[in-house]
Design an enzyme around this catalytic site. Structure first.
Site, PDB file in Angstrom:
ATOM      1  N   PRO A 119       1.158  -0.927  -0.083  1.00  0.00           N
ATOM      2  CA  PRO A 119      -0.010   0.326   0.336  1.00  0.00           C
ATOM      3  C   PRO A 119       1.004   1.089   0.191  1.00  0.00           C
ATOM      4  O   PRO A 119       2.089   1.308  -0.314  1.00  0.00           O
ATOM      5  CB  PRO A 119      -0.816   0.082   1.144  1.00  0.00           C
ATOM      6  CG  PRO A 119       0.890  -0.710   2.370  1.00  0.00           C
ATOM      7  CD  PRO A 119       1.169  -1.593   1.357  1.00  0.00           C
ATOM      8  N   TRP A 120       0.623   2.595   0.304  1.00  0.00           N
ATOM      9  CA  TRP A 120       1.125   3.524   0.073  1.00  0.00           C
ATOM     10  C   TRP A 120       1.098   4.270   1.035  1.00  0.00           C
ATOM     11  O   TRP A 120       1.665   5.503   0.594  1.00  0.00           O
ATOM     12  CB  TRP A 120       0.264   4.744  -1.122  1.00  0.00           C
ATOM     13  CG  TRP A 120      -1.333   4.789  -0.619  1.00  0.00           C
ATOM     14  CD1 TRP A 120      -2.158   3.679  -1.442  1.00  0.00           C
ATOM     15  CD2 TRP A 120      -2.082   5.137   0.294  1.00  0.00           C
ATOM     16  NE1 TRP A 120      -3.520   4.189  -1.181  1.00  0.00           N
ATOM     17  CE2 TRP A 120      -3.488   5.250   0.316  1.00  0.00           C
ATOM     18  CE3 TRP A 120      -1.468   6.566   0.890  1.00  0.00           C
ATOM     19  CZ2 TRP A 120      -4.324   5.273   1.006  1.00  0.00           C
ATOM     20  CZ3 TRP A 120      -2.310   6.801   2.647  1.00  0.00           C
ATOM     21  CH2 TRP A 120      -3.767   6.465   1.949  1.00  0.00           C
ATOM     22  N   LYS A 136       4.522  -5.408  -6.267  1.00  0.00           N
ATOM     23  CA  LYS A 136       3.572  -4.628  -7.005  1.00  0.00           C
ATOM     24  C   LYS A 136       4.033  -3.423  -5.567  1.00  0.00           C
ATOM     25  O   LYS A 136       2.586  -3.134  -4.795  1.00  0.00           O
ATOM     26  CB  LYS A 136       2.779  -5.358  -7.337  1.00  0.00           C
ATOM     27  CG  LYS A 136       2.133  -4.495  -9.174  1.00  0.00           C
ATOM     28  CD  LYS A 136       1.751  -2.757  -8.461  1.00  0.00           C
ATOM     29  CE  LYS A 136       0.400  -2.541  -7.916  1.00  0.00           C
ATOM     30  NZ  LYS A 136      -0.101  -1.651  -7.128  1.00  0.00           N
ATOM     31  N   ALA A 174       2.154  -0.118  -4.630  1.00  0.00           N
ATOM     32  CA  ALA A 174       1.339   1.636  -4.988  1.00  0.00           C
ATOM     33  C   ALA A 174       1.795   2.055  -5.878  1.00  0.00           C
ATOM     34  O   ALA A 174       2.264   2.800  -6.076  1.00  0.00           O
ATOM     35  CB  ALA A 174       0.710   1.725  -3.420  1.00  0.00           C
ATOM     36  N   GLY A 232      -3.745  -3.393   2.683  1.00  0.00           N
ATOM     37  CA  GLY A 232      -4.464  -2.410   1.531  1.00  0.00           C
ATOM     38  C   GLY A 232      -6.262  -2.663   2.627  1.00  0.00           C
ATOM     39  O   GLY A 232      -6.337  -2.957   3.020  1.00  0.00           O
ATOM     40  N   SER A 233      -7.073  -2.431   1.395  1.00  0.00           N
ATOM     41  CA  SER A 233      -8.697  -2.331   2.540  1.00  0.00           C
ATOM     42  C   SER A 233      -8.838  -3.697   1.988  1.00  0.00           C
ATOM     43  O   SER A 233      -8.503  -4.339   1.082  1.00  0.00           O
ATOM     44  CB  SER A 233      -8.634  -1.551   0.798  1.00  0.00           C
ATOM     45  OG  SER A 233      -8.486  -1.774  -0.193  1.00  0.00           O
ATOM     46  N   GLU A 262      -3.535  -7.881   5.369  1.00  0.00           N
ATOM     47  CA  GLU A 262      -3.748  -6.946   6.714  1.00  0.00           C
ATOM     48  C   GLU A 262      -4.438  -5.502   5.767  1.00  0.00           C
ATOM     49  O   GLU A 262      -4.272  -5.542   4.851  1.00  0.00           O
ATOM     50  CB  GLU A 262      -2.297  -6.970   7.065  1.00  0.00           C
ATOM     51  CG  GLU A 262      -1.907  -6.073   7.811  1.00  0.00           C
ATOM     52  CD  GLU A 262      -1.770  -4.287   8.260  1.00  0.00           C
ATOM     53  OE1 GLU A 262      -3.119  -4.081   8.544  1.00  0.00           O
ATOM     54  OE2 GLU A 262      -0.811  -3.791   8.007  1.00  0.00           O
ATOM     55  N   CYS A 312      -3.296   1.930   9.603  1.00  0.00           N
ATOM     56  CA  CYS A 312      -4.277   0.446   9.583  1.00  0.00           C
ATOM     57  C   CYS A 312      -4.830   1.050  10.659  1.00  0.00           C
ATOM     58  O   CYS A 312      -5.866   0.601  11.742  1.00  0.00           O
ATOM     59  CB  CYS A 312      -3.641  -0.455   8.864  1.00  0.00           C
ATOM     60  SG  CYS A 312      -2.931  -0.401   7.802  1.00  0.00           S
ATOM     61  N   GLU A 362     -10.784  13.520  -0.771  1.00  0.00           N
ATOM     62  CA  GLU A 362     -11.842  13.780  -1.096  1.00  0.00           C
ATOM     63  C   GLU A 362     -12.710  12.104  -0.327  1.00  0.00           C
ATOM     64  O   GLU A 362     -14.354  13.216   0.435  1.00  0.00           O
ATOM     65  CB  GLU A 362     -12.137  13.158  -2.736  1.00  0.00           C
ATOM     66  CG  GLU A 362     -11.986  13.938  -3.591  1.00  0.00           C
ATOM     67  CD  GLU A 362     -12.240  14.356  -4.509  1.00  0.00           C
ATOM     68  OE1 GLU A 362     -12.741  12.890  -5.485  1.00  0.00           O
ATOM     69  OE2 GLU A 362     -11.711  14.855  -5.827  1.00  0.00           O
ATOM     70  N   GLU A 388     -13.811   2.875   8.309  1.00  0.00           N
ATOM     71  CA  GLU A 388     -12.738   3.365   8.378  1.00  0.00           C
ATOM     72  C   GLU A 388     -12.033   4.475   6.981  1.00  0.00           C
ATOM     73  O   GLU A 388     -13.286   4.509   6.493  1.00  0.00           O
ATOM     74  CB  GLU A 388     -11.595   2.974   7.553  1.00  0.00           C
ATOM     75  CG  GLU A 388     -10.147   3.192   7.444  1.00  0.00           C
ATOM     76  CD  GLU A 388      -9.451   1.889   7.828  1.00  0.00           C
ATOM     77  OE1 GLU A 388      -9.308   1.234   6.359  1.00  0.00           O
ATOM     78  OE2 GLU A 388      -8.320   1.492   8.435  1.00  0.00           O
ATOM     79  N   ILE A 389     -11.462   5.440   8.345  1.00  0.00           N
ATOM     80  CA  ILE A 389     -11.862   7.376   7.388  1.00  0.00           C
ATOM     81  C   ILE A 389     -10.415   7.047   6.163  1.00  0.00           C
ATOM     82  O   ILE A 389     -10.677   7.454   5.575  1.00  0.00           O
ATOM     83  CB  ILE A 389     -12.245   7.838   8.006  1.00  0.00           C
ATOM     84  CG1 ILE A 389     -13.412   8.102   8.736  1.00  0.00           C
ATOM     85  CG2 ILE A 389     -11.865   9.798   7.388  1.00  0.00           C
ATOM     86  CD1 ILE A 389     -13.752   9.192   9.796  1.00  0.00           C
TER      87      ILE A 389
HETATM   88  P1  ADP Z   1      -6.397   2.176  -1.873  1.00  0.00           P
HETATM   89  O1  ADP Z   1      -8.067   1.891  -2.048  1.00  0.00           O
HETATM   90  O2  ADP Z   1      -6.543   2.879  -0.741  1.00  0.00           O
HETATM   91  O3  ADP Z   1      -5.502   2.731  -2.986  1.00  0.00           O
HETATM   92  P2  ADP Z   1      -6.041  -0.918  -2.460  1.00  0.00           P
HETATM   93  O4  ADP Z   1      -6.051  -1.865  -1.267  1.00  0.00           O
HETATM   94  O5  ADP Z   1      -6.499  -0.665  -3.249  1.00  0.00           O
HETATM   95  O6  ADP Z   1      -6.303   0.845  -1.274  1.00  0.00           O
HETATM   96  O7  ADP Z   1      -4.594  -0.985  -2.698  1.00  0.00           O
HETATM   97  C1  ADP Z   1      -3.465  -1.913  -1.601  1.00  0.00           C
HETATM   98  C2  ADP Z   1      -2.976  -1.651  -3.159  1.00  0.00           C
HETATM   99  O8  ADP Z   1      -3.696  -3.066  -3.608  1.00  0.00           O
HETATM  100  C3  ADP Z   1      -2.435  -1.096  -4.429  1.00  0.00           C
HETATM  101  O9  ADP Z   1      -1.032  -1.567  -4.252  1.00  0.00           O
HETATM  102  C4  ADP Z   1      -2.998  -1.580  -5.594  1.00  0.00           C
HETATM  103  O10 ADP Z   1      -2.011  -1.064  -6.081  1.00  0.00           O
HETATM  104  C5  ADP Z   1      -3.794  -2.958  -5.281  1.00  0.00           C
HETATM  105  N1  ADP Z   1      -4.268  -3.670  -5.687  1.00  0.00           N
HETATM  106  C6  ADP Z   1      -5.806  -2.213  -5.809  1.00  0.00           C
HETATM  107  N2  ADP Z   1      -6.600  -3.458  -6.632  1.00  0.00           N
HETATM  108  C7  ADP Z   1      -6.547  -4.694  -6.742  1.00  0.00           C
HETATM  109  C8  ADP Z   1      -6.694  -5.859  -7.732  1.00  0.00           C
HETATM  110  N3  ADP Z   1      -7.573  -5.867  -7.684  1.00  0.00           N
HETATM  111  N4  ADP Z   1      -5.890  -6.911  -7.080  1.00  0.00           N
HETATM  112  C9  ADP Z   1      -4.653  -7.377  -7.131  1.00  0.00           C
HETATM  113  N5  ADP Z   1      -3.899  -5.531  -6.603  1.00  0.00           N
HETATM  114  C10 ADP Z   1      -5.366  -4.757  -6.176  1.00  0.00           C
END
Ligand code: ADP
Length: 478
Positions: A149-150, A174, A176, A227-228, A249, A283, A331, A381-382
């Site tokens: 994530p970022w 991979k 973010a 991530g999310s 996570e 997180c 936003e 979660e905000i």
């Molecule tokens: P946010 O919505 O806060 O950016 P994400 O959970 O979407 O958080 O992003 C976390 C990571 O997961 C980033 O590296 C993003 O590019 C990657 N990601 C987003 N969508 C997918 C997907 N469908 N499959 C695999 N990785 C993904």
């Protein structure tokens, strides 16, 4: 400042993206483009997974002490370049410079910690009686996929890649799309230090274009995702197709429970740190403060005064709090502020964009008071600098509110009553519990979620389970 371009890092070489496209990475403090990275797709992922697969046997078969040496070298080399790495992390993410430094040094610490574990993670012998010798081997998984994530771009790579490599796996990362730069600097460093080609690969790109084919690739052996919840769910479904283990996570809405018997100044400082660190984009942020009713007024007054003093600014100026990472995050915070106001929460501090900035994704550190448990701002979660303050009358009510959300990542307790702290530590549904210090712990302490905050544990020796599989060997003596 010149804009840096980075191709993918595949098989030890800088490799042009198969599709030719590039993605801009911007400084959230100024909205200027600071770097461009390859826009990866399934072809790039295929090449990276192939390289990681080819590199795996030799890396696995290297003596653990030799893998460890390289990882120790990497830790020292990261420390030696802390200023350069921190600068880029700040430009890419908006983090205050001192925070970036801390995260870079913590990345080095992950490599050091897991380097130390490389030759010390033993199997067991299991007593089956005099006629048998039985033992277990801990073997690496193979090719590990890391979707990053970022919010902690470099640090999270250290957190999952270090244990993976230490155990003899190879990795495809991979990053973010918002914060890709430090991953590339790390790749540069590993190239310089002579890591074998293919052991560590980085493909940049969007989640759907590069992340999805990585998680769906039949030749990866496990996936670590931070991530999310929404993306976690997609990844888990994809992983099911090839029966791949995942570590997820995900989010949190972590409670920070403050009892009247605690030192209020300490509680205020820790509550502030718990929510405003990294602009709330953590997180494990303490995004809900639960405060005992009889000290509520005093607590909120002190916390609001402290919040109003927080200096918001551009990451490179080392403010106390930087901007949000992206327009999208900005936003999101704006939308939740609207929801909170509509639900009847009172804004005790902040609540707006700071007027002094024309550009950049800045938001004031914000306190929503008189929040009640069923409100969306108490449940969802905000992921920004917005704290929800709730009150409780007794311990039982505090516990009920604390556990009354879909998440269960961490929880904080502030009290001088040891028995109460122990009771709550036992009963809270959270993967980490902090008593009298929010975010207590470090690289050494297992971290991960209960409920929809995910599963699997990262950090500490516990994480090694993710990157090894156990083989039992039973020998009959004849
Ligand atoms: P946010 O919505 O806060 O950016 P994400 O959970 O979407 O958080 O992003 C976390 C990571 O997961 C980033 O590296 C993003 O590019 C990657 N990601 C987003 N969508 C997918 C997907 N469908 N499959 C695999 N990785 C993904």
């Amino acid at each position: 400042m010149s804009v840096r371009d980075f191709q993918h890092f595949i098989n030890g070489e800088w490799t042009a993206p198969a599709g030719g496209g590039m993605i801009d990475s911007i400084d959230p403090s100024t909205e200027d483009v600071i770097a461009r990275v390859g826009r990866g797709n399934a072809h790039d992922i295929n090449a990276a997974v192939g390289a990681a697969r080819a590199a795996f046997p030799a890396w696995r078969d290297k003596k653990p002490k030799d893998r460890a040496r390289l990882l120790f070298d990497l830790a020292r080399a990261i420390e030696a370049r802390v200023d350069e790495f921190a600068k880029w992390e700040t430009l890419d993410s908006g983090k205050p410079l001192p925070r970036s430094r801390g995260e870079v040094l913590s990345t080095a610490r992950y490599f050091e910690f897991y380097a130390g574990a490389a030759d010390k993670y033993y199997g067991e012998t299991i007593p089956l009686g005099a006629d048998y010798i039985d033992f277990t081997l801990r073997e690496p998984m193979g090719v590990t996929a890391h979707i990053v994530p970022w919010n902690f771009p470099m640090n999270m790579i250290g957190r999952s890649v270090a244990p993976a490599l230490a155990m003899g796996n190879t990795a495809v990362v991979k990053p973010a799309e918002q914060t890709p730069v430090t991953a590339m600097l790390l790749a540069e460093l590993m190239q310089e230090l002579g890591f074998p080609a293919g052991v560590f690969n980085v493909v940049n790109g969007y989640g759907t274009e590069a992340g999805a084919p990585l998680t769906a690739h039949p030749d990866i052996d496990c996936i670590t995702f931070t991530g999310s919840v929404e993306t976690g769910r997609i990844i888990m479904k994809t992983a099911a197709e090839h029966i791949k283990p995942v570590v997820l996570e995900l989010g949190g809405k972590s409670p920070n429970i403050i009892f009247a018997d605690t030192d209020l100044d300490l509680a205020v400082a820790e509550a502030s740190k718990g929510i405003f660190s990294n602009t709330g984009q953590v997180c494990s942020a303490g995004s809900r403060v639960l405060v005992e009713a009889r000290v509520r007024d005093a607590f909120v007054e002190k916390l609001a005064a402290r919040t109003n003093q927080i200096k918001v600014g551009r990451g490179m100026d080392s403010p106390e709090m930087g901007p949000l990472v992206s327009r999208e995050q900005y936003e999101r915070v704006e939308i939740y502020m609207g929801i909170g106001r509509e639900e009847g929460a009172e804004v005790a501090a902040g609540g707006n964009r700071p007027p002094e900035f024309e550009k950049g994704f800045f938001w004031q550190p914000t306190i929503l008071d008189r929040v009640t448990p069923e409100m969306r701002v108490a449940q969802e979660e905000i992921f920004g600098p917005v704290l929800a303050v709730l009150t409780f009358d007794d311990e039982a009510e505090a516990l009920e509110i604390a556990n009354g959300v879909k998440y269960g990542l961490v929880a904080g307790i502030f009290t001088n009553d040891i028995n109460r702290a122990m009771r709550l530590a036992r009963d809270l549904k959270a993967g980490q519990v902090y008593v009298n210090e929010y975010f207590a712990g470090g690289e050494e302490t297992p971290f991960g979620g209960y409920k929809q905050s995910g599963f699997g544990r990262e950090k500490g020796l516990e994480a090694l389970i993710n990157y090894t599989q156990v083989k039992n060997v039973a020998i009959r003596i004849r």
